[in-house]
Design a protein around this motif. Structure first.
Motif, mmCIF file in Angstrom:
data_model
loop_
_atom_site.group_PDB
_atom_site.id
_atom_site.type_symbol
_atom_site.label_atom_id
_atom_site.label_comp_id
_atom_site.label_asym_id
_atom_site.label_seq_id
_atom_site.Cartn_x
_atom_site.Cartn_y
_atom_site.Cartn_z
ATOM 1 N N VAL A 1 71.604 19.286 36.669
ATOM 2 C CA VAL A 1 70.351 19.751 36.070
ATOM 3 C C VAL A 1 69.418 18.562 35.906
ATOM 4 C CG1 VAL A 1 69.326 20.781 34.025
ATOM 5 C CG2 VAL A 1 71.495 21.655 34.919
ATOM 6 N N GLU A 2 68.238 18.681 36.453
ATOM 7 C CA GLU A 2 67.317 17.544 36.529
ATOM 8 C C GLU A 2 66.863 17.074 35.153
ATOM 9 O OE1 GLU A 2 63.033 16.373 38.628
ATOM 10 O OE2 GLU A 2 64.014 18.302 39.039
ATOM 11 N N SER A 3 66.698 17.979 34.197
ATOM 12 C CA SER A 3 66.160 17.593 32.897
ATOM 13 C C SER A 3 67.088 16.656 32.132
ATOM 14 C CB SER A 3 65.878 18.841 32.049
ATOM 15 O OG SER A 3 67.085 19.555 31.810
ATOM 16 N N VAL A 4 68.406 16.763 32.369
ATOM 17 C CA VAL A 4 69.363 15.904 31.668
ATOM 18 C C VAL A 4 70.212 15.083 32.628
ATOM 19 C CG1 VAL A 4 69.493 17.329 29.606
ATOM 20 C CG2 VAL A 4 70.962 17.855 31.538
ATOM 21 N N ASP A 5 70.026 15.256 33.933
ATOM 22 C CA ASP A 5 70.717 14.482 34.960
ATOM 23 C C ASP A 5 72.234 14.584 34.822
ATOM 24 O OD1 ASP A 5 70.830 12.917 37.210
ATOM 25 O OD2 ASP A 5 70.868 11.030 36.101
ATOM 26 N N ARG A 6 72.741 15.770 34.597
ATOM 27 C CA ARG A 6 74.185 15.994 34.495
ATOM 28 C C ARG A 6 74.456 17.486 34.621
ATOM 29 N NH1 ARG A 6 74.971 18.268 29.540
ATOM 30 N NH2 ARG A 6 73.401 17.820 27.947
ATOM 31 N N ASP A 7 75.733 17.841 34.698
ATOM 32 C CA ASP A 7 76.110 19.250 34.705
ATOM 33 C C ASP A 7 76.021 19.805 33.280
ATOM 34 O OD1 ASP A 7 76.627 18.727 37.309
ATOM 35 O OD2 ASP A 7 78.802 18.937 37.187
ATOM 36 N N VAL A 8 75.600 21.056 33.173
ATOM 37 C CA VAL A 8 75.530 21.720 31.875
ATOM 38 C C VAL A 8 76.294 23.033 31.973
ATOM 39 C CG1 VAL A 8 73.311 20.677 31.277
ATOM 40 C CG2 VAL A 8 73.355 22.890 32.453
ATOM 41 N N ARG A 9 76.441 23.680 30.823
ATOM 42 C CA ARG A 9 77.159 24.949 30.828
ATOM 43 C C ARG A 9 76.355 26.008 30.104
ATOM 44 N NH1 ARG A 9 82.306 24.262 26.695
ATOM 45 N NH2 ARG A 9 81.449 25.549 25.004
ATOM 46 N N LEU A 10 76.504 27.228 30.573
ATOM 47 C CA LEU A 10 75.896 28.400 29.957
ATOM 48 C C LEU A 10 77.026 29.227 29.369
ATOM 49 C CD1 LEU A 10 73.180 30.700 31.490
ATOM 50 C CD2 LEU A 10 75.130 31.654 30.268
ATOM 51 N N GLY A 11 77.101 29.295 28.066
ATOM 52 C CA GLY A 11 78.151 30.057 27.429
ATOM 53 C C GLY A 11 79.004 29.201 26.516
ATOM 54 N N PRO A 12 80.067 29.816 26.029
ATOM 55 C CA PRO A 12 80.614 31.128 26.393
ATOM 56 C C PRO A 12 79.781 32.292 25.844
ATOM 57 C CG PRO A 12 81.870 30.179 24.595
ATOM 58 C CD PRO A 12 80.885 29.136 25.020
ATOM 59 N N VAL A 13 79.668 33.345 26.655
ATOM 60 C CA VAL A 13 78.954 34.563 26.257
ATOM 61 C C VAL A 13 79.936 35.732 26.286
ATOM 62 C CG1 VAL A 13 76.732 33.724 27.063
ATOM 63 C CG2 VAL A 13 78.213 34.975 28.636
ATOM 64 N N ARG A 14 79.605 36.772 25.514
ATOM 65 C CA ARG A 14 80.545 37.889 25.357
ATOM 66 C C ARG A 14 80.794 38.626 26.667
ATOM 67 N NH1 ARG A 14 82.482 40.433 20.923
ATOM 68 N NH2 ARG A 14 81.119 39.134 19.627
ATOM 69 N N ASP A 15 79.748 38.873 27.453
ATOM 70 C CA ASP A 15 79.878 39.601 28.716
ATOM 71 C C ASP A 15 79.130 38.808 29.776
ATOM 72 O OD1 ASP A 15 79.683 41.349 30.903
ATOM 73 O OD2 ASP A 15 79.758 43.119 29.600
ATOM 74 N N ILE A 16 79.857 38.142 30.655
ATOM 75 C CA ILE A 16 79.231 37.254 31.635
ATOM 76 C C ILE A 16 78.410 38.040 32.652
ATOM 77 C CG2 ILE A 16 81.264 37.241 33.116
ATOM 78 C CD1 ILE A 16 78.847 34.316 32.451
ATOM 79 N N ASP A 17 78.870 39.226 33.053
ATOM 80 C CA ASP A 17 78.109 40.025 34.023
ATOM 81 C C ASP A 17 76.781 40.503 33.429
ATOM 82 O OD1 ASP A 17 79.985 39.987 36.215
ATOM 83 O OD2 ASP A 17 81.269 41.273 34.987
ATOM 84 N N ARG A 18 76.804 40.937 32.185
ATOM 85 C CA ARG A 18 75.567 41.360 31.540
ATOM 86 C C ARG A 18 74.625 40.181 31.350
ATOM 87 N NH1 ARG A 18 76.171 44.805 26.138
ATOM 88 N NH2 ARG A 18 77.115 46.182 27.705
ATOM 89 N N ALA A 19 75.179 39.008 31.042
ATOM 90 C CA ALA A 19 74.341 37.820 30.875
ATOM 91 C C ALA A 19 73.662 37.438 32.178
ATOM 92 C CB ALA A 19 75.189 36.659 30.362
ATOM 93 N N VAL A 20 74.394 37.527 33.304
ATOM 94 C CA VAL A 20 73.811 37.211 34.604
ATOM 95 C C VAL A 20 72.673 38.170 34.930
ATOM 96 C CG1 VAL A 20 74.290 37.226 37.079
ATOM 97 C CG2 VAL A 20 75.876 36.084 35.520
#
Length: 468
Positions: free
Chosen positions: A375-394
């Motif tokens: 991710v360019e803003s922080v120059d590293r890998d980031v994570r999204l989650g954990p979320v309750r339902d990954i398919d709904r989040a996508v």
């Protein structure tokens, strides 16, 4: 702290501050010459001042606006908070407190706790010193502390010095000063019996010189002795503030982090809370308490372990549990609802690489986590989650993710990892079951070789649980 050439402090303010500091530092000289202060009184005054310097530096570090790059290879306590953006403003007229600076504040307190305090206690008992608290000693010690407190309120906060420094800069100079203070005191202890008044007066003069030099560096100009720059000219203790500006677009979708999964995930991070000086010494203290069999010391050691573990859990939750993921135009934003600040911003349409994270908490609770590479803003890998339902989040965030399934359950991997895990655990267990090895020796060997066992044991446990 480095010099602040851009400061607009008035000459009158600087003169008043310098005069107050000089007077407070020369007051012990009056105590030595006129009030008959001995070595013990001088050491108490300087020890209290050095301790207040460290505590005040930790407080200053929390307000520092600039970013801290960190020291390569060094893990600060609660180091995951260094990636936190935003601050909490507890007084309208004061700057915010930044959670990202907490690891540096704790590092200097931990440095004092595991080095200066034990040395001071050992010296105090070995020298068989006795302290008589007098009014002049209280006044002299109080003047040293008040001088530092007034500098914090009127110079650091009042004149906005917090805007030009980083937490890493702040903790460096007070740590050096505290070592100088204690070293000078111990040197005086070694020589004062032979030289008496002259040595004590020279100690006061040396300490006053160090304090005035620190005042010059912090408020007037750059250091005169550029030793660090000569030997480490490629290192820096400061970088621009790491805050981000929100994209100029409305929120079209939002998903919150699942608190249960974050708390469960923090369990695996507790061990990292002991990978520092304070954590390691806490474990040593626990082992010694177990070997000694003293209930009181064992209770204190267990309480210390509980405090460190709880701090790690809270830190991990603050890092990931208060984040809301928002879709704003073409950008995906991780927005902290507690600090009201974006944590990172990723452009979805720039070919961002999304992948499913095989987290143990997700497998146990049915939640889901995505990783986003580079991710360019922080120059590293980031994570999204954990979320309750990954398919709904996508779907809600309209992410270009086609596959959200984790690796399937693999009994062969689980069995192999479990067998190897039991093999490693059988080695320290055998020490306690062998009658030829005492409990004290077994605990000592377990503590010494624990770092060599924790890595493979942790890796095998993760491999087994990640395929459950």
């Amino acid at each position: 702290m480095r010099g602040l050439p851009g400061r607009s402090d008035s000459t009158a303010t600087l003169l008043v501050g310098a005069a107050a500091l000089l007077g407070a530092n020369l007051l012990p000289l009056v105590g030595v010459v006129a009030w008959g202060w001995d070595l013990t009184a001088l050491l108490v005054a300087y020890w209290v001042e050095a301790f207040s310097t460290v505590v005040l530096a930790a407080v200053k570090a929390l307000f520092a606006e600039r970013g801290s790059p960190g020291i390569p290879g060094q893990i600060e306590p609660l180091h995951e908070l260094r990636e936190k953006r935003g601050g909490w403003q507890f007084r309208p007229t004061w700057p915010p407190l930044y959670p990202r600076n907490l690891p540096f504040a704790l590092s200097i307190l931990g440095f004092w706790l595991v080095t200066v305090v034990p040395l001071s206690v050992l010296y105090w008992f070995s020298a068989d010193l006795t302290l008589v608290l007098t009014l002049d000693l209280a006044l002299g010690t109080g003047a040293l502390v008040i001088a530092q407190g007034s500098d914090f309120v009127f110079e650091y906060i009042g004149n906005g010095e917090y805007a030009d420094v980083s937490a890493q800069e702040i903790v460096r100079t007070p740590a050096q000063l505290s070592l100088v203070v204690v070293s000078v005191g111990l040197l005086a202890a070694a020589e004062s019996r032979a030289s008496g008044l002259l040595i004590l007066a020279l100690v006061v003069a040396a300490k006053t010189t160090v304090s005035m030099y620190q005042f010059y560096v912090e408020h007037v100009g750059t250091p005169i002795l550029r030793l660090r720059e000569r030997f480490f000219d490629d290192e820096t203790d400061s970088e621009p503030p790491p805050e981000f500006d929100l994209p100029n677009a409305d929120v079209s979708g939002r998903v919150t982090a699942d608190a249960r999964a974050v708390l469960l995930g923090s369990v695996g991070a507790i061990g990292f809370g002991f990978v520092n000086r304070v954590g390691f010494l806490t474990l040593v203290f626990l082992v010694l308490a177990i070997v000694a069999g003293d209930f009181l010391w064992l209770a204190v050691a267990l309480l210390a372990v509980l405090v460190l573990a709880s701090a790690r859990v809270l830190s991990y939750f603050l890092r990931y549990g208060t984040v809301e993921y928002q879709r704003r135009g073409d950008d995906l934003v991780a927005y902290d609802t507690a600090l009201e600040a974006p944590q990172w911003i990723a452009s979805v349409d720039s070919g961002a690489d999304f992948a499913v994270r095989n987290a143990i908490a997700d497998r146990l609770l049915g939640t889901g986590t995505l990783t986003i590479a580079d991710v360019e803003s922080v120059d590293r890998d980031v994570r999204l989650g954990p979320v309750r339902d990954i398919d709904r989040a996508v779907a809600r965030l309209d992410l270009p993710v086609q596959q959200t399934e984790r690796p399937e359950r693999d009994p062969a991997v689980i069995a192999a990892a479990s067998v190897l895990l039991l093999f490693f655990l059988a080695i320290p267990a055998g020490l306690f079951l062998t009658p030829d090895v005492s409990d004290a020796l077994a605990w000592g060997l377990s503590l010494v070789f624990a770092p060599f066992f924790l890595l493979p044991v942790g890796a095998l446990a993760w491999a087994a649980l990640s395929r459950v």
